[in-house]
Design an enzyme around this catalytic site. Structure first.
Site, mmCIF file in Angstrom:
data_model
loop_
_atom_site.group_PDB
_atom_site.id
_atom_site.type_symbol
_atom_site.label_atom_id
_atom_site.label_comp_id
_atom_site.label_asym_id
_atom_site.label_seq_id
_atom_site.Cartn_x
_atom_site.Cartn_y
_atom_site.Cartn_z
ATOM 1 N N THR A 70 30.369 -24.019 8.034
ATOM 2 C CA THR A 70 31.310 -23.769 6.921
ATOM 3 C C THR A 70 32.528 -22.927 7.308
ATOM 4 O O THR A 70 33.318 -22.564 6.444
ATOM 5 C CB THR A 70 30.591 -23.062 5.747
ATOM 6 O OG1 THR A 70 29.907 -21.922 6.250
ATOM 7 C CG2 THR A 70 29.598 -23.974 5.059
ATOM 8 N N TYR A 117 24.852 -31.541 0.369
ATOM 9 C CA TYR A 117 26.063 -31.034 -0.295
ATOM 10 C C TYR A 117 27.283 -31.341 0.545
ATOM 11 O O TYR A 117 27.263 -31.229 1.771
ATOM 12 C CB TYR A 117 25.927 -29.518 -0.543
ATOM 13 C CG TYR A 117 24.807 -29.264 -1.520
ATOM 14 C CD1 TYR A 117 25.055 -29.230 -2.881
ATOM 15 C CD2 TYR A 117 23.491 -29.186 -1.072
ATOM 16 C CE1 TYR A 117 24.011 -29.096 -3.785
ATOM 17 C CE2 TYR A 117 22.445 -29.048 -1.962
ATOM 18 C CZ TYR A 117 22.715 -29.006 -3.314
ATOM 19 O OH TYR A 117 21.683 -28.880 -4.207
ATOM 20 N N THR A 159 31.948 -31.436 0.071
ATOM 21 C CA THR A 159 33.006 -30.492 -0.272
ATOM 22 C C THR A 159 34.231 -31.147 -0.911
ATOM 23 O O THR A 159 34.518 -32.331 -0.665
ATOM 24 C CB THR A 159 33.447 -29.762 1.019
ATOM 25 O OG1 THR A 159 34.578 -28.952 0.740
ATOM 26 C CG2 THR A 159 33.827 -30.739 2.118
ATOM 27 N N TYR A 174 36.887 -29.411 9.268
ATOM 28 C CA TYR A 174 35.724 -29.174 8.407
ATOM 29 C C TYR A 174 35.584 -30.340 7.420
ATOM 30 O O TYR A 174 34.522 -30.949 7.295
ATOM 31 C CB TYR A 174 35.882 -27.838 7.670
ATOM 32 C CG TYR A 174 34.905 -27.635 6.538
ATOM 33 C CD1 TYR A 174 33.558 -27.374 6.784
ATOM 34 C CD2 TYR A 174 35.329 -27.692 5.210
ATOM 35 C CE1 TYR A 174 32.656 -27.183 5.736
ATOM 36 C CE2 TYR A 174 34.442 -27.500 4.156
ATOM 37 C CZ TYR A 174 33.099 -27.259 4.425
ATOM 38 O OH TYR A 174 32.221 -27.073 3.383
ATOM 39 N N TRP A 178 34.364 -24.157 -3.529
ATOM 40 C CA TRP A 178 34.522 -22.705 -3.619
ATOM 41 C C TRP A 178 33.216 -22.030 -4.049
ATOM 42 O O TRP A 178 33.145 -21.358 -5.092
ATOM 43 C CB TRP A 178 35.652 -22.361 -4.580
ATOM 44 C CG TRP A 178 37.016 -22.729 -4.099
ATOM 45 C CD1 TRP A 178 37.325 -23.516 -3.027
ATOM 46 C CD2 TRP A 178 38.270 -22.324 -4.655
ATOM 47 N NE1 TRP A 178 38.692 -23.616 -2.891
ATOM 48 C CE2 TRP A 178 39.282 -22.892 -3.883
ATOM 49 C CE3 TRP A 178 38.632 -21.530 -5.742
ATOM 50 C CZ2 TRP A 178 40.653 -22.698 -4.151
ATOM 51 C CZ3 TRP A 178 39.972 -21.338 -6.019
ATOM 52 C CH2 TRP A 178 40.971 -21.917 -5.228
HETATM 53 N N1 LIG Z 1 31.158 -22.094 0.823
HETATM 54 C C1 LIG Z 1 31.994 -22.867 0.152
HETATM 55 O O1 LIG Z 1 33.000 -22.417 -0.394
HETATM 56 C C2 LIG Z 1 31.723 -24.350 0.032
HETATM 57 C C3 LIG Z 1 32.694 -25.175 -0.600
HETATM 58 C C4 LIG Z 1 32.440 -26.538 -0.729
HETATM 59 C C5 LIG Z 1 31.262 -27.075 -0.247
HETATM 60 N N2 LIG Z 1 30.350 -26.261 0.361
HETATM 61 C C6 LIG Z 1 29.109 -26.879 0.864
HETATM 62 O O2 LIG Z 1 28.006 -26.313 0.174
HETATM 63 C C7 LIG Z 1 26.871 -26.227 1.049
HETATM 64 C C8 LIG Z 1 26.347 -24.802 1.049
HETATM 65 O O3 LIG Z 1 27.376 -23.931 1.512
HETATM 66 P P1 LIG Z 1 27.136 -22.354 1.673
HETATM 67 O O4 LIG Z 1 28.374 -21.679 1.210
HETATM 68 O O5 LIG Z 1 25.835 -21.982 1.095
HETATM 69 O O6 LIG Z 1 27.076 -22.235 3.262
HETATM 70 P P2 LIG Z 1 26.788 -20.937 4.126
HETATM 71 O O7 LIG Z 1 26.553 -19.757 3.266
HETATM 72 O O8 LIG Z 1 27.828 -20.872 5.188
HETATM 73 O O9 LIG Z 1 25.380 -21.297 4.804
HETATM 74 C C9 LIG Z 1 25.283 -22.304 5.762
HETATM 75 C C10 LIG Z 1 23.900 -22.245 6.369
HETATM 76 O O10 LIG Z 1 23.841 -23.227 7.412
HETATM 77 C C11 LIG Z 1 23.206 -22.642 8.521
HETATM 78 N N3 LIG Z 1 23.617 -23.209 9.789
HETATM 79 C C12 LIG Z 1 24.875 -23.295 10.286
HETATM 80 N N4 LIG Z 1 24.828 -23.803 11.526
HETATM 81 C C13 LIG Z 1 23.527 -24.031 11.805
HETATM 82 C C14 LIG Z 1 22.830 -24.539 12.936
HETATM 83 N N5 LIG Z 1 23.469 -24.906 14.062
HETATM 84 N N6 LIG Z 1 21.489 -24.651 12.872
HETATM 85 C C15 LIG Z 1 20.804 -24.270 11.772
HETATM 86 N N7 LIG Z 1 21.391 -23.775 10.670
HETATM 87 C C16 LIG Z 1 22.746 -23.649 10.706
HETATM 88 C C17 LIG Z 1 23.625 -21.181 8.468
HETATM 89 O O11 LIG Z 1 22.743 -20.433 9.271
HETATM 90 P P3 LIG Z 1 23.105 -18.940 9.751
HETATM 91 O O12 LIG Z 1 22.785 -18.094 8.540
HETATM 92 O O13 LIG Z 1 22.208 -18.702 10.900
HETATM 93 O O14 LIG Z 1 24.554 -18.957 10.110
HETATM 94 C C18 LIG Z 1 23.548 -20.891 6.987
HETATM 95 O O15 LIG Z 1 22.238 -20.527 6.630
HETATM 96 C C19 LIG Z 1 27.358 -26.730 2.401
HETATM 97 O O16 LIG Z 1 27.053 -28.088 2.519
HETATM 98 C C20 LIG Z 1 28.865 -26.562 2.339
HETATM 99 O O17 LIG Z 1 29.550 -27.458 3.193
HETATM 100 C C21 LIG Z 1 30.548 -24.916 0.502
#
Ligand SMILES: NC(=O)c1ccc[n+]([C@@H]2O[C@H](COP(=O)([O-])OP(=O)(O)OC[C@H]3O[C@@H](n4cnc5c(N)ncnc54)[C@H](OP(=O)(O)O)[C@@H]3O)[C@@H](O)[C@H]2O)c1
Length: 302
Positions: free
Chosen positions: A61, A98, A100, A124, A149
């Site tokens: 992310t 999920y 984006t 991304y 977001w």
């Molecule tokens: N954040 C946003 O604003 C946003 C916006 C639109 C869509 N989304 C989507 O919503 C979903 C959830 O997002 P979020 O904000 O909860 O994401 P996040 O807080 O960044 O969490 C991502 C998770 O993925 C894990 N991860 C990353 N690389 C990895 C790897 N190589 N192997 C195993 N685990 C790994 C991370 O582990 P670590 O804890 O070890 O890093 C973390 O636990 C995602 O699909 C994201 O694309 C998010």
């Protein structure tokens, strides 16, 4: 039912860890237990565990870093979900994934619907779009929930960043031309759980019937500037803030390694029609501006 949860320590994954046990026996995996860059390990682990449900809350992310760490972003966001979908299809499991708002280029001036043309502006967004396509190609019973977001009080979230900046700087500048729907991580997890619960009798067949892409985000959209202003106004520890001025700026004045879409608000009506009864919508789709929800529930329980 056995459930595998990927990304258990992320904003969304952490919420899922708390509520997925209502649906079955959960095996939650973090990066130490399974690195999603190891594509064989994903397949082997899922083959061994044989879950009936896979919830993928993991993702690469870091939007700016993805411009240089392209290979990792593509593996985690595009290839890994494709493998999850393939294993799920072969073993008649359901996959929840999920995506984006950054799959869009942000040239709309009304919220995006699912069928509208995608055109990601950054790596991304490109990697997440490739993940969608890989799931569509390999999957059988799956939901791809595009959101935007995502916020919580965990990790490097926008809310935490703004609260931190306001404690170190007298003047903050935030872009006023990037607009989308702030989405509470808990809302995403709770709504997903409700859908799974509601379709639980014959989960695979029920989700298979509805398989596809849906928009699921907080109701109401806003700019980063307005959102930050609201966050600081709702800060329960306002005395800790040193900030005196919060100024609007533009994306042109504030260049970042990755380009962001300007207007990427999501229209969630397809989701509401297909997946959730009307009476639940009011309960679970929290508006970012609604003070009792945002200030009350978020601050007290995050
Ligand atoms: N954040 C946003 O604003 C946003 C916006 C639109 C869509 N989304 C989507 O919503 C979903 C959830 O997002 P979020 O904000 O909860 O994401 P996040 O807080 O960044 O969490 C991502 C998770 O993925 C894990 N991860 C990353 N690389 C990895 C790897 N190589 N192997 C195993 N685990 C790994 C991370 O582990 P670590 O804890 O070890 O890093 C973390 O636990 C995602 O699909 C994201 O694309 C998010």
């Amino acid at each position: 039912m056995k459930i595998v949860l990927f990304g258990k320590n992320g904003q969304l994954g952490w919420e899922f860890q708390r509520i997925l046990p209502l649906l079955g026996e959960v095996v939650s995996l973090d990066r130490q237990e399974l690195d999603l860059c190891d594509l064989h390990a994903i397949q082997n682990t899922l083959d061994d565990l044989k879950p009936g449900l896979i919830v993928n809350a993991s993702a690469y992310t870091e939007v700016d870093k993805a411009e240089v760490e392209t290979e990792a972003a593509m593996k985690i966001n595009a290839l890994a979900p494709g493998i999850m979908a393939e294993v799920a299809r072969k073993s008649k499991a359901v996959l929840i994934h999920y995506s984006t708002d950054y799959v869009f280029d942000g040239t709309n001036n009304v919220p995006y619907k699912e069928h509208e043309t995608t055109n990601p502006l950054n790596m991304y967004g490109k990697s997440k779009l490739a993940g969608e396509k890989n799931i569509e190609q390999a999957g059988d019973a799956y939901l791809i929930l595009r959101t935007s977001w995502v916020y919580s009080l965990r990790g490097n979230s926008f809310v935490n960043k703004v609260l931190g900046w306001a404690r170190k700087n007298e003047t903050l500048k935030l872009v006023n031309d990037q607009v989308s729907n702030p989405t509470w991580a808990r809302m995403l997890a709770e709504v997903t759980n409700l859908i799974l619960f509601k379709n639980g009798e014959n989960l695979f067949e029920n989700i298979k019937e509805k398989s596809g892409i849906y928009h699921l985000a907080g109701s109401g959209h806003t700019s980063r500037f307005e959102w930050a202003t609201q966050i600081l106004a709702n800060d329960p520890d306002r005395e800790g803030q040193v900030v005196k001025n919060i100024l609007p700026t533009t994306s042109d004045e504030f260049p970042t390694p990755a380009m962001r879409p300007l207007y990427s608000a999501l229209d969630c009506s397809k989701f509401e029609r297909a997946l959730i009864c009307a009476y639940l919508i009011g309960r679970v789709r929290y508006n970012w501006q609604c003070s009792d929800r945002f200030a009350g529930i978020c601050w007290r329980h995050l």
